[in-house]
Design a protein around this motif. Sequence first.
Motif, mmCIF file in Angstrom:
data_model
loop_
_atom_site.group_PDB
_atom_site.id
_atom_site.type_symbol
_atom_site.label_atom_id
_atom_site.label_comp_id
_atom_site.label_asym_id
_atom_site.label_seq_id
_atom_site.Cartn_x
_atom_site.Cartn_y
_atom_site.Cartn_z
ATOM 1 N N MET A 149 0.834 -1.343 -0.127
ATOM 2 C CA MET A 149 -0.014 -0.098 -0.163
ATOM 3 C C MET A 149 0.922 1.341 0.089
ATOM 4 N N ILE A 150 1.966 1.306 0.881
ATOM 5 C CA ILE A 150 2.651 2.606 0.992
ATOM 6 C C ILE A 150 3.667 2.638 -0.465
ATOM 7 N N VAL A 151 3.956 1.656 -0.996
ATOM 8 C CA VAL A 151 4.725 1.672 -2.337
ATOM 9 C C VAL A 151 3.993 2.142 -3.405
ATOM 10 N N GLY A 152 2.603 1.524 -3.242
ATOM 11 C CA GLY A 152 1.530 2.059 -4.144
ATOM 12 C C GLY A 152 1.129 3.476 -4.200
ATOM 13 N N MET A 153 1.144 4.114 -3.022
ATOM 14 C CA MET A 153 0.892 5.257 -2.741
ATOM 15 C C MET A 153 1.855 6.342 -3.083
ATOM 16 N N ILE A 154 3.227 5.705 -2.833
ATOM 17 C CA ILE A 154 4.401 6.714 -3.231
ATOM 18 C C ILE A 154 4.366 6.727 -4.736
ATOM 19 N N VAL A 155 4.364 5.769 -5.468
ATOM 20 C CA VAL A 155 4.468 5.671 -6.711
ATOM 21 C C VAL A 155 3.215 6.449 -7.550
ATOM 22 N N TYR A 156 2.044 6.465 -6.783
ATOM 23 C CA TYR A 156 1.124 7.268 -7.298
ATOM 24 C C TYR A 156 1.299 8.719 -7.146
ATOM 25 N N GLN A 157 1.917 9.047 -5.855
ATOM 26 C CA GLN A 157 2.079 10.424 -5.710
ATOM 27 C C GLN A 157 3.365 10.930 -6.761
ATOM 28 N N ILE A 158 4.469 10.154 -7.163
ATOM 29 C CA ILE A 158 5.317 10.514 -7.994
ATOM 30 C C ILE A 158 4.511 11.002 -9.413
ATOM 31 N N LEU A 159 4.083 9.927 -9.918
ATOM 32 C CA LEU A 159 3.333 9.977 -11.097
ATOM 33 C C LEU A 159 2.217 10.939 -11.271
ATOM 34 N N VAL A 160 1.522 11.468 -10.319
ATOM 35 C CA VAL A 160 0.619 12.251 -10.531
ATOM 36 C C VAL A 160 1.059 13.909 -10.204
ATOM 37 N N ILE A 161 2.243 13.846 -9.782
ATOM 38 C CA ILE A 161 2.747 15.301 -9.495
ATOM 39 C C ILE A 161 2.734 16.176 -10.907
ATOM 40 N N PRO A 162 3.198 15.623 -11.995
ATOM 41 C CA PRO A 162 2.957 16.723 -13.105
ATOM 42 C C PRO A 162 1.690 17.064 -13.355
ATOM 43 N N LEU A 163 0.440 16.501 -12.849
ATOM 44 C CA LEU A 163 -0.800 16.882 -12.841
ATOM 45 C C LEU A 163 -1.562 17.694 -11.732
ATOM 46 N N GLU A 164 -0.560 17.975 -10.644
ATOM 47 C CA GLU A 164 -1.136 18.496 -9.445
ATOM 48 C C GLU A 164 -1.716 19.907 -9.731
ATOM 49 N N MET A 165 -1.424 20.626 -10.649
ATOM 50 C CA MET A 165 -1.985 21.899 -10.961
ATOM 51 C C MET A 165 -3.155 22.098 -11.632
ATOM 52 N N THR A 166 -3.533 20.898 -12.028
ATOM 53 C CA THR A 166 -4.562 20.978 -13.219
ATOM 54 C C THR A 166 -6.320 21.460 -12.602
ATOM 55 N N GLU A 175 -12.689 28.292 -19.481
ATOM 56 C CA GLU A 175 -12.820 28.239 -20.979
ATOM 57 C C GLU A 175 -12.036 27.115 -21.298
ATOM 58 N N LEU A 176 -11.088 26.561 -20.625
ATOM 59 C CA LEU A 176 -10.130 25.545 -21.012
ATOM 60 C C LEU A 176 -10.715 23.868 -20.761
ATOM 61 N N LYS A 177 -10.501 23.117 -21.543
ATOM 62 C CA LYS A 177 -11.017 21.591 -21.388
ATOM 63 C C LYS A 177 -10.241 21.027 -20.440
ATOM 64 N N SER A 178 -10.554 19.877 -20.036
ATOM 65 C CA SER A 178 -9.789 19.211 -19.070
ATOM 66 C C SER A 178 -8.429 18.670 -19.793
ATOM 67 N N THR A 179 -8.233 18.225 -20.833
ATOM 68 C CA THR A 179 -7.165 17.655 -21.468
ATOM 69 C C THR A 179 -6.164 18.888 -21.725
ATOM 70 N N GLU A 180 -6.744 19.995 -21.976
ATOM 71 C CA GLU A 180 -5.789 21.341 -22.118
ATOM 72 C C GLU A 180 -5.221 21.647 -20.910
ATOM 73 N N ALA A 181 -6.262 21.651 -19.782
ATOM 74 C CA ALA A 181 -5.601 22.016 -18.548
ATOM 75 C C ALA A 181 -4.561 20.926 -18.120
ATOM 76 N N MET A 182 -4.616 19.926 -18.315
ATOM 77 C CA MET A 182 -3.661 18.884 -17.889
ATOM 78 C C MET A 182 -2.309 19.084 -18.545
ATOM 79 N N LYS A 183 -2.591 19.355 -19.798
ATOM 80 C CA LYS A 183 -1.307 19.545 -20.798
ATOM 81 C C LYS A 183 -0.586 20.784 -20.204
ATOM 82 N N GLU A 184 -1.502 21.779 -19.801
ATOM 83 C CA GLU A 184 -0.722 23.153 -19.347
ATOM 84 C C GLU A 184 -0.004 22.812 -18.015
ATOM 85 N N SER A 185 -0.694 21.886 -17.141
ATOM 86 C CA SER A 185 -0.045 21.489 -15.904
ATOM 87 C C SER A 185 1.471 20.629 -16.085
ATOM 88 N N LEU A 186 1.431 20.141 -17.053
ATOM 89 C CA LEU A 186 2.667 19.251 -17.489
ATOM 90 C C LEU A 186 3.751 20.215 -17.879
#
Length: 368
Positions: A149-166, A175-186
């Motif tokens: 569980m801890i490993v899964g949470m850590i891996v998830y937190q690392i992978l989701v960091i680029p999308l944290e600003m969405t 006016e932005l779509k969700s995909t555009e917002a995720m791209k801008e967050s990246l």
Amino acid sequence: MTSRRELKNYAKQAMSGKYGILILAFVAVQALALISSMISSALFPGEETIDIVLSYAFTFILTLLINVVAAGMNYMYLNIARGKVYSLNDLFYFYRHHPDRVIVAGFFMAVLNLLTMLPYTIYSNANLPGEDASVEVLITWLYTGVVLMIVGMIVYQILVIPLEMTYYILADKPELKSTEAMKESLEMMHGNFGRYLMLKISFIPLMFLSVFTFYIALLWIFPYMAMTEVMFYRDLTGELKVQKEEEERMARDYVNPMFDSYSRNEQPQEDQTHPQHFGNVTGESSTVYYENNKDNVSSGNKETGDIEHNSWENTEMQDDLRSQTNAEEKHDQYNTEKNDMQSTQTQTAPKEEEDNEPKPWDEYFNSL
């Protein structure tokens, strides 16, 4: 870029006097998550595979709906950080403004979470110890499940960091779509991944210390983390830089209120009266004029050279005559002033009065 300490200081300043509503919003979101889990367990209480799958599917759908409320909490935190009007109604902001955008973004993150937690889910359900299992088997199962569980949470937190600003981007740009917002967050998190990861790691000691408060301190720690993340977003957008410059200007005005007004009034005066500015303007034009008329000036100098030489000699003789005449005039003027002063002294001197009064001895000499 703003340091972690400064981000946390800005978060504390923004939270000052608002802990009640921040904790209440956090508790409301966590309560909704807990209620959804309880409803899922009540609807699908069986331990068969079909019940487990339906339970996870139902929980997954409820999680997407709760994410809309969680995104509304981020919107409320943004309003607090910016000094705007805020209330608990901000939790339902995205339900009133295109909730599908948050649902799509939340769906992608939920799928990512499901995949990272899949090993823990499979192990905890497939290797569930029986009623006659020994203590060692239970401890091993529990230990392995916690590690997964801890490993899964850590891996998830690392992978989701680029999308944290969405969610913050969706709040600022409806006016932005969700995909555009995720791209801008990246794009926004490019080059800032390490800073954000270290920021999240810096809160781990506080979480460990919350054990001594029976985890009650988490009611303050989690809102504190969320507000610091908001400040990180504002730092990426440049808002904090503007805020710091404004605070420095206000501090300078407080120390010396006349400084800014003097500097604002002084600059235009320098532009109008300073010789350097005048030289910059006229220097170029005079240089160009000289270059264009250089030949004419040189030829004119040759033609007038002889005339200037003759006129110089005549001028020198005239100057000598003028100096002699001026000397004589000054000498005569000096003598005239001297005579006038003497006559004035003579006129102003008091005249002696004649003594015609009779004296005592006059009688004696008259009797003889």
